[in-house]
Every structure is written in C-alpha cells, then in structure tokens.
Design a protein around this motif. Structure first.
Motif, PDB file in Angstrom:
ATOM      1  N   GLN A 266       0.835  -1.200   0.000  1.00  0.00           N
ATOM      2  CA  GLN A 266       0.000   0.000   0.000  1.00  0.00           C
ATOM      3  C   GLN A 266       0.867   1.246   0.000  1.00  0.00           C
ATOM      4  OE1 GLN A 266      -3.403   0.337  -0.063  1.00  0.00           O
ATOM      5  NE2 GLN A 266      -3.498  -1.851  -0.468  1.00  0.00           N
ATOM      6  N   VAL A 267       0.353   2.260  -0.640  1.00  0.00           N
ATOM      7  CA  VAL A 267       1.011   3.560  -0.687  1.00  0.00           C
ATOM      8  C   VAL A 267       0.094   4.591  -0.059  1.00  0.00           C
ATOM      9  CG1 VAL A 267       1.887   5.379  -2.200  1.00  0.00           C
ATOM     10  CG2 VAL A 267       2.324   2.976  -2.755  1.00  0.00           C
ATOM     11  N   GLN A 268       0.650   5.406   0.797  1.00  0.00           N
ATOM     12  CA  GLN A 268      -0.109   6.510   1.379  1.00  0.00           C
ATOM     13  C   GLN A 268       0.411   7.821   0.783  1.00  0.00           C
ATOM     14  OE1 GLN A 268       1.491   4.179   3.781  1.00  0.00           O
ATOM     15  NE2 GLN A 268      -0.327   2.975   3.282  1.00  0.00           N
ATOM     16  N   LEU A 269      -0.516   8.698   0.454  1.00  0.00           N
ATOM     17  CA  LEU A 269      -0.197  10.008  -0.103  1.00  0.00           C
ATOM     18  C   LEU A 269      -0.775  11.076   0.813  1.00  0.00           C
ATOM     19  CD1 LEU A 269      -1.116   9.328  -3.845  1.00  0.00           C
ATOM     20  CD2 LEU A 269       1.155   9.231  -2.813  1.00  0.00           C
ATOM     21  N   VAL A 270       0.045  12.013   1.209  1.00  0.00           N
ATOM     22  CA  VAL A 270      -0.397  13.089   2.084  1.00  0.00           C
ATOM     23  C   VAL A 270      -0.069  14.425   1.431  1.00  0.00           C
ATOM     24  CG1 VAL A 270      -0.179  14.176   4.338  1.00  0.00           C
ATOM     25  CG2 VAL A 270      -0.072  11.675   4.142  1.00  0.00           C
ATOM     26  N   GLU A 271      -1.125  15.186   1.150  1.00  0.00           N
ATOM     27  CA  GLU A 271      -0.956  16.500   0.533  1.00  0.00           C
ATOM     28  C   GLU A 271      -0.885  17.583   1.601  1.00  0.00           C
ATOM     29  OE1 GLU A 271      -4.201  14.531  -2.237  1.00  0.00           O
ATOM     30  OE2 GLU A 271      -3.845  14.703  -0.078  1.00  0.00           O
ATOM     31  N   SER A 272      -0.250  18.680   1.248  1.00  0.00           N
ATOM     32  CA  SER A 272      -0.215  19.862   2.104  1.00  0.00           C
ATOM     33  C   SER A 272       0.011  21.085   1.230  1.00  0.00           C
ATOM     34  CB  SER A 272       0.886  19.751   3.166  1.00  0.00           C
ATOM     35  OG  SER A 272       2.154  19.653   2.542  1.00  0.00           O
ATOM     36  N   GLY A 273      -0.217  22.260   1.831  1.00  0.00           N
ATOM     37  CA  GLY A 273       0.083  23.498   1.121  1.00  0.00           C
ATOM     38  C   GLY A 273      -1.113  24.261   0.616  1.00  0.00           C
ATOM     39  N   GLY A 274      -2.305  23.702   0.761  1.00  0.00           N
ATOM     40  CA  GLY A 274      -3.483  24.428   0.314  1.00  0.00           C
ATOM     41  C   GLY A 274      -3.800  25.587   1.243  1.00  0.00           C
ATOM     42  N   GLY A 275      -4.775  26.392   0.835  1.00  0.00           N
ATOM     43  CA  GLY A 275      -5.171  27.518   1.667  1.00  0.00           C
ATOM     44  C   GLY A 275      -5.965  28.536   0.894  1.00  0.00           C
ATOM     45  N   LEU A 276      -6.111  29.708   1.507  1.00  0.00           N
ATOM     46  CA  LEU A 276      -6.855  30.815   0.917  1.00  0.00           C
ATOM     47  C   LEU A 276      -5.865  31.834   0.374  1.00  0.00           C
ATOM     48  CD1 LEU A 276      -9.494  32.417   0.466  1.00  0.00           C
ATOM     49  CD2 LEU A 276      -9.196  33.321   2.793  1.00  0.00           C
ATOM     50  N   VAL A 277      -6.074  32.250  -0.867  1.00  0.00           N
ATOM     51  CA  VAL A 277      -5.159  33.198  -1.500  1.00  0.00           C
ATOM     52  C   VAL A 277      -5.982  34.150  -2.365  1.00  0.00           C
ATOM     53  CG1 VAL A 277      -4.737  31.701  -3.494  1.00  0.00           C
ATOM     54  CG2 VAL A 277      -3.006  33.381  -2.831  1.00  0.00           C
ATOM     55  N   GLN A 278      -5.484  35.346  -2.540  1.00  0.00           N
ATOM     56  CA  GLN A 278      -6.175  36.321  -3.384  1.00  0.00           C
ATOM     57  C   GLN A 278      -5.848  36.079  -4.854  1.00  0.00           C
ATOM     58  OE1 GLN A 278      -5.048  40.160  -1.806  1.00  0.00           O
ATOM     59  NE2 GLN A 278      -6.836  40.187  -0.444  1.00  0.00           N
ATOM     60  N   VAL A 279      -6.695  36.620  -5.705  1.00  0.00           N
ATOM     61  CA  VAL A 279      -6.464  36.519  -7.150  1.00  0.00           C
ATOM     62  C   VAL A 279      -5.058  37.027  -7.492  1.00  0.00           C
ATOM     63  CG1 VAL A 279      -7.146  37.426  -9.392  1.00  0.00           C
ATOM     64  CG2 VAL A 279      -8.884  36.667  -7.794  1.00  0.00           C
ATOM     65  N   GLY A 280      -4.372  36.261  -8.316  1.00  0.00           N
ATOM     66  CA  GLY A 280      -3.022  36.620  -8.712  1.00  0.00           C
ATOM     67  C   GLY A 280      -1.944  36.087  -7.790  1.00  0.00           C
TER      68      GLY A 280
ATOM     69  N   TYR B 262      -6.120  16.959  -5.399  1.00  0.00           N
ATOM     70  CA  TYR B 262      -5.773  15.605  -4.997  1.00  0.00           C
ATOM     71  C   TYR B 262      -4.480  15.156  -5.680  1.00  0.00           C
ATOM     72  CZ  TYR B 262     -10.603  15.239  -3.339  1.00  0.00           C
ATOM     73  OH  TYR B 262     -11.789  15.434  -2.685  1.00  0.00           O
ATOM     74  N   CYS B 263      -3.660  14.483  -4.926  1.00  0.00           N
ATOM     75  CA  CYS B 263      -2.453  13.846  -5.452  1.00  0.00           C
ATOM     76  C   CYS B 263      -2.801  12.413  -5.869  1.00  0.00           C
ATOM     77  CB  CYS B 263      -1.388  13.846  -4.352  1.00  0.00           C
ATOM     78  SG  CYS B 263       0.172  13.057  -4.809  1.00  0.00           S
ATOM     79  N   ARG B 264      -2.215  11.982  -6.951  1.00  0.00           N
ATOM     80  CA  ARG B 264      -2.461  10.635  -7.477  1.00  0.00           C
ATOM     81  C   ARG B 264      -1.131   9.991  -7.833  1.00  0.00           C
ATOM     82  NH1 ARG B 264      -2.965   8.336 -12.665  1.00  0.00           N
ATOM     83  NH2 ARG B 264      -4.670   6.847 -12.968  1.00  0.00           N
ATOM     84  N   ALA B 265      -1.019   8.691  -7.558  1.00  0.00           N
ATOM     85  CA  ALA B 265       0.204   7.957  -7.885  1.00  0.00           C
ATOM     86  C   ALA B 265      -0.148   6.615  -8.504  1.00  0.00           C
ATOM     87  CB  ALA B 265       1.058   7.747  -6.645  1.00  0.00           C
ATOM     88  N   GLU B 266       0.646   6.205  -9.473  1.00  0.00           N
ATOM     89  CA  GLU B 266       0.503   4.907 -10.113  1.00  0.00           C
ATOM     90  C   GLU B 266       1.655   4.004  -9.677  1.00  0.00           C
ATOM     91  OE1 GLU B 266       0.426   5.537 -14.314  1.00  0.00           O
ATOM     92  OE2 GLU B 266      -1.381   6.774 -14.260  1.00  0.00           O
TER      93      GLU B 266
ATOM     94  N   GLY C 135       5.342   5.013 -10.384  1.00  0.00           N
ATOM     95  CA  GLY C 135       5.598   5.602 -11.686  1.00  0.00           C
ATOM     96  C   GLY C 135       5.076   7.012 -11.773  1.00  0.00           C
ATOM     97  N   GLN C 136       4.161   7.216 -12.692  1.00  0.00           N
ATOM     98  CA  GLN C 136       3.620   8.553 -12.899  1.00  0.00           C
ATOM     99  C   GLN C 136       2.881   9.050 -11.657  1.00  0.00           C
ATOM    100  OE1 GLN C 136       1.911   9.992 -16.803  1.00  0.00           O
ATOM    101  NE2 GLN C 136       0.021   9.745 -15.647  1.00  0.00           N
ATOM    102  N   MET C 137       3.085  10.328 -11.356  1.00  0.00           N
ATOM    103  CA  MET C 137       2.332  10.994 -10.290  1.00  0.00           C
ATOM    104  C   MET C 137       1.655  12.219 -10.884  1.00  0.00           C
ATOM    105  SD  MET C 137       4.887  10.617  -7.013  1.00  0.00           S
ATOM    106  CE  MET C 137       3.563  10.930  -5.826  1.00  0.00           C
TER     107      MET C 137
ATOM    108  N   HIS D  43      -1.700  -0.229  -9.885  1.00  0.00           N
ATOM    109  CA  HIS D  43      -2.495   0.210  -8.736  1.00  0.00           C
ATOM    110  C   HIS D  43      -2.497   1.736  -8.719  1.00  0.00           C
ATOM    111  CE1 HIS D  43      -2.622  -3.863  -6.856  1.00  0.00           C
ATOM    112  NE2 HIS D  43      -1.521  -4.002  -7.583  1.00  0.00           N
ATOM    113  N   ILE D  44      -3.631   2.302  -8.392  1.00  0.00           N
ATOM    114  CA  ILE D  44      -3.795   3.747  -8.332  1.00  0.00           C
ATOM    115  C   ILE D  44      -4.074   4.154  -6.890  1.00  0.00           C
ATOM    116  CG2 ILE D  44      -5.076   5.748  -9.165  1.00  0.00           C
ATOM    117  CD1 ILE D  44      -3.492   4.280 -11.312  1.00  0.00           C
ATOM    118  N   TYR D  45      -3.357   5.171  -6.442  1.00  0.00           N
ATOM    119  CA  TYR D  45      -3.545   5.682  -5.081  1.00  0.00           C
ATOM    120  C   TYR D  45      -3.870   7.159  -5.123  1.00  0.00           C
ATOM    121  CZ  TYR D  45      -1.225   1.310  -3.895  1.00  0.00           C
ATOM    122  OH  TYR D  45      -0.893  -0.019  -3.787  1.00  0.00           O
TER     123      TYR D  45
END
Length: 121
Positions: free
Chosen positions: A1-15, A94-98, A32-34, A108-110
């Motif tokens: 199994q592969v676990q993927l953890v995203e970070s870095g999102g938030g609220l930002v103004q246009v531009g 969402y992050c995706r990994a093959e 492979g491909q991500m 397998h897709i995660y």
C-alpha cells in the motif's frame, strides 16, 4: 500500500501563489507517474498535471504557463507550484500515484485525501 499526504493548500487572493506538496510513504517501490487532479463543488475530478519518473510533464490547457509540476524522487514527493491563481482554480486538489507491482504485474492507483485551495476575488 502507498499513502499520499498532501499539504500546502489555503486561501489566496487573485493573482497569488501557492505550492502544494504530496509525500508518498509505505510500499513506494515502482511508483511511476504521479499527478495532481482537482475537484470543484458540483463538478467531476479533473486532471491538472502529471509527471513521469523521468520528468516528462503534461498539463491541462487552463493551467499551462501558470502551474508547474515537479518531483523529487529521493524524497518521494511531488509538488505543484501554482502562480497567477484565479477564482476558477478554487477546488480540492488531490495527489495521485501509479504503481505497478505483483506477478503478473498490475497497475495500482492511489489517491491522497485532498487539500483545499480557495482563490478569492
């Protein structure tokens, strides 16, 4: 199994800019491909960008010239640098990994859990 953890999102103004990160852990051999996908409220999950292990990239037309996908194979991490953000970029990303493994080999897709990006006008 592969676990993927995203970070870095938030609220930002246009531009503005944000940088998303996705760290893969677990049985990470033969990843492979991500890629990054996004899903806006009431819409389907769509491709944003992908990157192969060799660094070949692909982008949806709407983000070309504004977003850059990259990966650090040593850190098992894929990034999405997002510049010149617009309200239409608001979505859960969402992050995706093959991964190909097993005998016979099967793909397998995660998916990660997603990180919210909100661009305010």
């Amino acid at each position: 199994q592969v676990q993927l953890v995203e970070s870095g999102g938030g609220l930002v103004q246009v531009g503005g800019s944000l940088r998303l990160s996705c760290v893969a852990s677990g049985s990470i051999f033969s990843i492979g491909q991500m890629g990054w996908y996004r899903q806006a409220p009431g819409k389907e999950r769509d491709l944003v960008a992908t990157i192969t292990t060799g660094g070949n990239t692909n982008y949806v037309d709407s983000v070309k010239g504004r977003f850059t996908i990259s990966r650090d194979n040593a850190k098992n991490t894929v990034y999405l640098q997002m510049n010149s953000l617009q309200p239409e970029d608001t979505a859960v990303y969402y992050c995706r990994a093959e991964q190909t493994r097993g005998l016979p080999p099967r793909q397998h897709i995660y998916w990660g859990q997603g990180t919210q990006v909100t661009v305010s006008a």
